[in-house]
Design a protein around this motif. Structure first.
Motif, PDB file in Angstrom:
ATOM      1  N   ALA A 181      -5.480   0.531  -2.753  1.00 17.42           N
ATOM      2  CA  ALA A 181      -4.399   0.153  -1.836  1.00 17.42           C
ATOM      3  C   ALA A 181      -3.929  -1.270  -2.106  1.00 17.42           C
ATOM      4  O   ALA A 181      -2.728  -1.582  -2.032  1.00 17.42           O
ATOM      5  N   SER A 182      -4.860  -2.142  -2.444  1.00 20.51           N
ATOM      6  CA  SER A 182      -4.513  -3.531  -2.753  1.00 20.51           C
ATOM      7  C   SER A 182      -3.671  -3.609  -4.027  1.00 20.51           C
ATOM      8  O   SER A 182      -2.725  -4.408  -4.114  1.00 20.51           O
ATOM      9  N   ALA A 183      -4.014  -2.791  -5.018  1.00 20.76           N
ATOM     10  CA  ALA A 183      -3.228  -2.769  -6.257  1.00 20.76           C
ATOM     11  C   ALA A 183      -1.799  -2.302  -5.969  1.00 20.76           C
ATOM     12  O   ALA A 183      -0.828  -2.867  -6.503  1.00 20.76           O
ATOM     13  N   ARG A 184      -1.662  -1.304  -5.133  1.00 20.05           N
ATOM     14  CA  ARG A 184      -0.323  -0.805  -4.799  1.00 20.05           C
ATOM     15  C   ARG A 184       0.460  -1.836  -3.993  1.00 20.05           C
ATOM     16  O   ARG A 184       1.675  -1.964  -4.158  1.00 20.05           O
ATOM     17  N   MET A 185      -0.245  -2.569  -3.139  1.00 22.32           N
ATOM     18  CA  MET A 185       0.424  -3.631  -2.398  1.00 22.32           C
ATOM     19  C   MET A 185       0.876  -4.731  -3.365  1.00 22.32           C
ATOM     20  O   MET A 185       1.985  -5.267  -3.238  1.00 22.32           O
ATOM     21  N   GLY A 186       0.029  -5.059  -4.351  1.00 14.32           N
ATOM     22  CA  GLY A 186       0.399  -6.067  -5.327  1.00 14.32           C
ATOM     23  C   GLY A 186       1.630  -5.659  -6.124  1.00 14.32           C
ATOM     24  O   GLY A 186       2.522  -6.477  -6.381  1.00 14.32           O
ATOM     25  N   HIS A 187       1.687  -4.410  -6.517  1.00 12.47           N
ATOM     26  CA  HIS A 187       2.853  -3.934  -7.270  1.00 12.47           C
ATOM     27  C   HIS A 187       4.109  -4.008  -6.411  1.00 12.47           C
ATOM     28  O   HIS A 187       5.186  -4.396  -6.889  1.00 12.47           O
ATOM     29  N   ALA A 188       3.989  -3.641  -5.133  1.00  8.01           N
ATOM     30  CA  ALA A 188       5.146  -3.706  -4.234  1.00  8.01           C
ATOM     31  C   ALA A 188       5.615  -5.142  -4.064  1.00  8.01           C
ATOM     32  O   ALA A 188       6.823  -5.424  -4.059  1.00  8.01           O
ATOM     33  N   LEU A 189       4.663  -6.086  -3.930  1.00  9.89           N
ATOM     34  CA  LEU A 189       5.041  -7.488  -3.776  1.00  9.89           C
ATOM     35  C   LEU A 189       5.724  -8.010  -5.033  1.00  9.89           C
ATOM     36  O   LEU A 189       6.688  -8.790  -4.965  1.00  9.89           O
ATOM     37  N   PHE A 190       5.225  -7.595  -6.189  1.00  8.08           N
ATOM     38  CA  PHE A 190       5.877  -7.985  -7.441  1.00  8.08           C
ATOM     39  C   PHE A 190       7.313  -7.483  -7.486  1.00  8.08           C
ATOM     40  O   PHE A 190       8.237  -8.223  -7.851  1.00  8.08           O
ATOM     41  N   ARG A 191       7.521  -6.220  -7.060  1.00  6.72           N
ATOM     42  CA  ARG A 191       8.868  -5.668  -7.072  1.00  6.72           C
ATOM     43  C   ARG A 191       9.766  -6.347  -6.038  1.00  6.72           C
ATOM     44  O   ARG A 191      10.984  -6.330  -6.161  1.00  6.72           O
ATOM     45  N   CYS A 192       9.140  -6.956  -5.021  1.00  2.30           N
ATOM     46  CA  CYS A 192       9.912  -7.712  -4.032  1.00  2.30           C
ATOM     47  C   CYS A 192      10.276  -9.109  -4.540  1.00  2.30           C
ATOM     48  O   CYS A 192      11.045  -9.828  -3.893  1.00  2.30           O
ATOM     49  N   GLY A 193       9.695  -9.517  -5.680  1.00  3.41           N
ATOM     50  CA  GLY A 193      10.010 -10.817  -6.236  1.00  3.41           C
ATOM     51  C   GLY A 193       8.873 -11.814  -6.183  1.00  3.41           C
ATOM     52  O   GLY A 193       8.971 -12.909  -6.739  1.00  3.41           O
ATOM     53  N   ASP A 194       7.773 -11.442  -5.529  1.00  2.00           N
ATOM     54  CA  ASP A 194       6.617 -12.350  -5.437  1.00  2.00           C
ATOM     55  C   ASP A 194       5.682 -12.058  -6.606  1.00  2.00           C
ATOM     56  O   ASP A 194       4.632 -11.421  -6.466  1.00  2.00           O
ATOM     57  N   GLN A 195       6.065 -12.544  -7.782  1.00  2.01           N
ATOM     58  CA  GLN A 195       5.375 -12.179  -9.012  1.00  2.01           C
ATOM     59  C   GLN A 195       3.956 -12.732  -9.066  1.00  2.01           C
ATOM     60  O   GLN A 195       3.023 -12.027  -9.486  1.00  2.01           O
ATOM     61  N   ALA A 196       3.762 -13.966  -8.611  1.00  3.58           N
ATOM     62  CA  ALA A 196       2.441 -14.594  -8.714  1.00  3.58           C
ATOM     63  C   ALA A 196       1.409 -13.861  -7.855  1.00  3.58           C
ATOM     64  O   ALA A 196       0.310 -13.537  -8.317  1.00  3.58           O
ATOM     65  N   VAL A 197       1.754 -13.594  -6.583  1.00  3.19           N
ATOM     66  CA  VAL A 197       0.816 -12.905  -5.691  1.00  3.19           C
ATOM     67  C   VAL A 197       0.583 -11.482  -6.177  1.00  3.19           C
ATOM     68  O   VAL A 197      -0.557 -10.989  -6.185  1.00  3.19           O
ATOM     69  N   GLY A 198       1.637 -10.823  -6.592  1.00  2.00           N
ATOM     70  CA  GLY A 198       1.490  -9.463  -7.080  1.00  2.00           C
ATOM     71  C   GLY A 198       0.566  -9.399  -8.278  1.00  2.00           C
ATOM     72  O   GLY A 198      -0.307  -8.522  -8.369  1.00  2.00           O
ATOM     73  N   ARG A 199       0.723 -10.365  -9.189  1.00  2.00           N
ATOM     74  CA  ARG A 199      -0.125 -10.391 -10.385  1.00  2.00           C
ATOM     75  C   ARG A 199      -1.582 -10.616 -10.029  1.00  2.00           C
ATOM     76  O   ARG A 199      -2.472  -9.923 -10.537  1.00  2.00           O
ATOM     77  N   SER A 200      -1.851 -11.564  -9.153  1.00  2.00           N
ATOM     78  CA  SER A 200      -3.247 -11.857  -8.797  1.00  2.00           C
ATOM     79  C   SER A 200      -3.898 -10.674  -8.088  1.00  2.00           C
ATOM     80  O   SER A 200      -5.072 -10.357  -8.344  1.00  2.00           O
ATOM     81  N   LEU A 201      -3.156  -9.994  -7.214  1.00  2.00           N
ATOM     82  CA  LEU A 201      -3.711  -8.825  -6.533  1.00  2.00           C
ATOM     83  C   LEU A 201      -4.002  -7.698  -7.522  1.00  2.00           C
ATOM     84  O   LEU A 201      -5.045  -7.039  -7.426  1.00  2.00           O
ATOM     85  N   LEU A 202      -3.126  -7.501  -8.473  1.00  2.00           N
ATOM     86  CA  LEU A 202      -3.327  -6.435  -9.451  1.00  2.00           C
ATOM     87  C   LEU A 202      -4.513  -6.724 -10.361  1.00  2.00           C
ATOM     88  O   LEU A 202      -5.303  -5.831 -10.682  1.00  2.00           O
ATOM     89  N   ILE A 203      -4.654  -7.972 -10.779  1.00  2.00           N
ATOM     90  CA  ILE A 203      -5.797  -8.330 -11.634  1.00  2.00           C
ATOM     91  C   ILE A 203      -7.112  -8.101 -10.892  1.00  2.00           C
ATOM     92  O   ILE A 203      -8.065  -7.505 -11.423  1.00  2.00           O
ATOM     93  N   ALA A 204      -7.173  -8.577  -9.644  1.00  3.80           N
ATOM     94  CA  ALA A 204      -8.403  -8.412  -8.860  1.00  3.80           C
ATOM     95  C   ALA A 204      -8.691  -6.945  -8.575  1.00  3.80           C
ATOM     96  O   ALA A 204      -9.844  -6.485  -8.683  1.00  3.80           O
ATOM     97  N   ALA A 205      -7.672  -6.188  -8.234  1.00  3.10           N
ATOM     98  CA  ALA A 205      -7.864  -4.778  -7.915  1.00  3.10           C
ATOM     99  C   ALA A 205      -8.302  -3.997  -9.146  1.00  3.10           C
ATOM    100  O   ALA A 205      -9.195  -3.140  -9.065  1.00  3.10           O
ATOM    101  N   ARG A 206      -7.688  -4.294 -10.288  1.00  9.09           N
ATOM    102  CA  ARG A 206      -8.076  -3.583 -11.517  1.00  9.09           C
ATOM    103  C   ARG A 206      -9.529  -3.858 -11.873  1.00  9.09           C
ATOM    104  O   ARG A 206     -10.278  -2.941 -12.235  1.00  9.09           O
TER     105      ARG A 206
END
Length: 786
Positions: free
Chosen positions: A511-536
């Motif tokens: 769920a955190s990875a999906r939230m990170g991807h959604a945030l990235f698509r919203c324009g928050d690239q830094a937070v989205g990237r960090s969430l995706l790295i941690a979730a992966r």
């Protein structure tokens, strides 16, 4: 034509039955065929067809034509008596009835019972044999055996079952079917549309089929399933109401109250009368089974009918055969799935009204229906992955409207858990088939109902928190599919919080990875990237390879956006390998689409086409509708740029746009600008007329044919027009010029600040486009062009 009893003689022209009329007339002209029965559901026009055939063949039956309106006889014995009188009248015609004739096709036949000389052929029309077929059959058989000059044309919702009987099925007029922005020219020859518009013009002389009303007319004809009686009754309302009002009224179920002419048989004066006549004589068990089957909006398989029937298996089989014989049910063959028992809209509406008249039976029927789909979807939920997912996804698609009916039933109950379980089981088929907005409504409304239930009880765990987490996750995925990434992030955040309370690290990480991807698509690239790295990392540590592959593909998208192509490629290769091993078809198709975009960004047109063709093939294998539009867009842009097929590119862009309109998917601003630029360029290149034609052709492509249209495109290296296709892109020209200066690949990479492997791809594509075999030839070709 003589009649034994008063029969309605229509004065209007028959519409849309040319083939059936030819078939019936051909059989009647064949003297070896003695009994022909026109069989079909109520209201399809059997009587009208028989009357028209008799009118056209008057000379074929010089011995006379008699019609018996059997439903006008109150009792079976009176009907038998009416038939006897009609046959007697044909055996002993009045002197003025017919003069001796030698008309072609009217060869005389010897009448052994009468003792008279050979007699000319005669026709007996038995209109409406249903309900008394069993009583009438032996009588008709005796007359046929004793009167060789007699031919019988019967009509009915059931057949006589006499040896030698030729049954001619009479179906509703074919409706136009679902059409996107239909044109008058597309549907003006459709039989159902013709009948509706002609009858509408008769009651309202100002009515005509126009560009302004054609969509409404098509919708009405589809809604009413092409049944002539229903179309004619609906058209009569245009005497009083505008077309759009009639359309809206019909969608609210108003057709069950449609009333007609008073000078027609009573059974045809309203839809209620027609339905009641059709169901006359059914046993209580047959009526109950028919009413339960009416709950199935998309029909039910034979196995399902047995499960929900209140009768024993033997009684159910017999009841289904009887209902099929009487044309109250029909067995429709379906591609890829089992045949289904369906019924006309008229019978369904009537049966549901009968069901609602018995509150206890209605409640029992809806419970049985709902439990069936709760069990079915629960059993299917785990099968929407792996090697046989195509089969189960198609089954779920075939049951879509039935599942919605079950949801309507369960939504009325106080227990929210069954509703939530059924909703969450529908996530994958709804995502695949593009049922995004209704799906999001069910996920959100169910989650809200559970939240409110917790609030009323004062216990935040009154309802199952895991079910609530799954509802928020599903809602997040549906919102993201629609293009609402901010809404998706909000919903995934709720899911993350619930999984944290449940101490479910694996589900929480996904769920955190999906939230990170959604945030990235919203324009928050830094937070989205960090969430995706941690979730992966968390998913890999827990051994969730499928989840880690999904996170890796999403992280690759972030890397592509931040200009790290090598990192993106590494992530995509790993995700692709895992998804292939686990049979994650939809995720694999998405990953291949990303690989195609990466290859295109690096100017590897051949690699982009190869990956995208694989992606489209995979989407097509599971009948995917949600993500297919984006893949078609990308392919269209590739075709436009490299394959020299602007008309095909136009059709694909239009097909993708049509899919988005159906599913409600939004396109991000940057991509939208790119698509609009491509459309503008294609319009300029093709000219308005050619472009508009290709665009309309694309809009009318059916989803199941869209991928075939794309894959028919010429692949790189197979262009018919190399002059247009061989044009170098700006980046390719830049690389070629540096090659001409004698630079190595590493030097070019350093000069342009791109990866060396990217330069290799550029050089390869430049050599292929220019037809060169060496860097020296590239230098010479570029120099010549300059």
């Amino acid at each position: 034509m003589l009649t034994d009893l008063p029969v309605h003689e229509p004065t209007t022209e028959m519409v849309g039955r040319e083939l059936e009329l030819t078939s019936v007339c051909g059989r009647l002209e064949d003297s070896s065929l003695r009994l022909i029965t026109l069989a079909g559901a109520g209201g399809v026009g059997k009587s009208r067809l028989a009357a028209e055939a008799a009118r056209l063949l008057d000379d074929t039956f010089p011995g006379g034509i008699r019609t018996v309106d059997l439903p006008a006889c109150p009792h079976p014995e009176e009907a038998v008596g009416a038939v006897a009188r009609a046959v007697d009248a044909l055996r002993h015609p009045l002197p003025a009835a017919h003069e001796p004739s030698t008309a072609a096709g009217a060869a005389p036949a010897h009448d052994p019972k009468s003792g008279l000389e050979p007699r000319p052929r005669a026709l007996l029309i038995l209109d409406g044999v249903e309900h008394i077929a069993a009583r009438l059959a032996p009588v008709v058989a005796d007359y046929l055996a004793g009167c060789p000059w007699l031919t019988v044309l019967a009509t009915g919702q059931e057949v006589l079952r006499i040896y030698g009987e030729q049954v001619v099925p009479v179906a509703p007029l074919p409706p136009p079917g679902p059409l996107f922005e239909p044109d008058v020219a597309d549907v003006q020859d459709n039989p159902a549309v013709q009948l509706f518009t002609r009858r509408a013009h008769e009651v309202n002389p100002g009515f005509a089929l126009t560009a302004e009303n054609v969509t409404s007319v098509v919708d009405i004809c589809n809604l009413l399933e092409g049944v002539p009686l229903v179309l004619e009754l609906a058209a009569r309302r245009l005497r009083l109401f505008p077309l759009q009002e009639v359309q809206s009224w019909l969608h609210r179920g108003g057709d069950s109250h449609l009333a007609g002419l008073v000078d027609v048989p009573p059974r045809q004066r309203s839809l209620l009368a027609a339905a009641e006549w059709s169901c006359r004589g059914l046993t209580d068990g047959q009526r109950t089974l028919l009413a339960r089957l009416a709950l199935f909006r998309q029909g039910a398989t034979l196995a399902t009918a047995e499960k929900i029937s209140p009768l024993s298996p033997a009684e159910t089989a017999a009841a289904i055969e009887e209902l099929l014989d009487r044309n109250l049910l029909r067995l429709d063959e379906r591609q890829h799935t089992e045949s289904r028992l369906t019924m006309s809209r008229t019978i369904r509406v009537h049966s549901l009204s009968v069901l609602d008249g018995d509150a206890e039976e209605a409640a029992a029927a809806r419970r049985v229906h709902t439990r069936h789909y709760q069990k079915l979807m629960h059993s299917l939920e785990g099968r929407f992955h792996g090697s046989e997912q195509q089969r189960w996804l198609r089954l779920a698609a075939a049951e879509h409207d039935n599942v919605l009916a079950a949801l309507d039933h369960v939504a009325e109950g106080p227990d929210l858990a069954p509703r939530a379980a059924l909703v969450t089981a529908c996530l994958r088929p709804w995502l695949v088939r593009g049922e995004l907005k209704p799906g999001l409504h069910w996920f959100d409304s169910t989650a809200q109902a559970m939240h409110e239930a917790d609030g009323r009880s004062g216990n935040e765990d009154e309802t199952d928190p895991r079910l609530r987490a799954r509802l928020h996750t599903g809602a997040g995925l549906l919102a993201a599919a629609l293009g609402d990434h901010d809404g998706a992030a909000h919903r995934h955040r709720r899911a993350v919080a619930l999984y944290k309370r449940l101490r479910d690290a694996r589900a929480g990480a996904l769920a955190s990875a999906r939230m990170g991807h959604a945030l990235f698509r919203c324009g928050d690239q830094a937070v989205g990237r960090s969430l995706l790295i941690a979730a992966r990392t968390a998913l890999e540590g827990q051994g969730d390879t499928v989840g880690s592959a999904e996170a890796a593909a999403s992280l690759a998208e972030v890397m592509m956006a931040s200009d790290h192509p090598q990192d993106a490629l590494s992530l995509l290769e790993r995700a692709e390998r895992i998804q292939r091993q686990n049979g994650e078809i939809r995720d694999l198709a998405r990953t291949l689409h990303l690989r195609a975009q990466l290859a295109w960004d690096e100017d590897d047109e051949a690699g982009a086409q190869s990956a995208l063709r694989q992606s489209l093939t995979l989407y097509d294998s599971i009948d995917e509708r949600t993500e297919l539009a984006a893949a078609l867009d990308t392919f269209a842009l590739l075709v436009q740029r490299g394959a020299g097929q602007p008309q095909r590119a136009t059709r694909l862009l239009a097909a993708a746009e049509n899919l988005r309109r159906r599913t409600g998917v939004k396109v991000d601003g940057e991509r939208w600008d790119r698509l609009q630029g491509a459309v503008t360029e294609l319009r300029s290149q093709l000219g308005w007329s050619v472009f508009a034609t290709a665009w309309v052709e694309g809009l009318r492509l059916r989803p199941e044919t869209m991928v075939g249209e794309a894959l028919a495109a010429v692949e790189p290296g197979q262009r018919a027009d190399r002059g247009e296709a061989a044009a170098l892109t700006p980046r390719q020209l830049q690389v070629a010029l540096l090659v001409a200066e004698g630079m190595t690949n590493r030097q070019i990479a350093s000069r342009l600040k791109i990866a060396e492997w990217t330069v290799v791809n550029h050089v390869r594509n430049v050599m292929r486009k220019l037809g060169c075999r060496s860097r020296v030839q590239v230098a010479w070709a570029v120099g010549r062009r300059r």
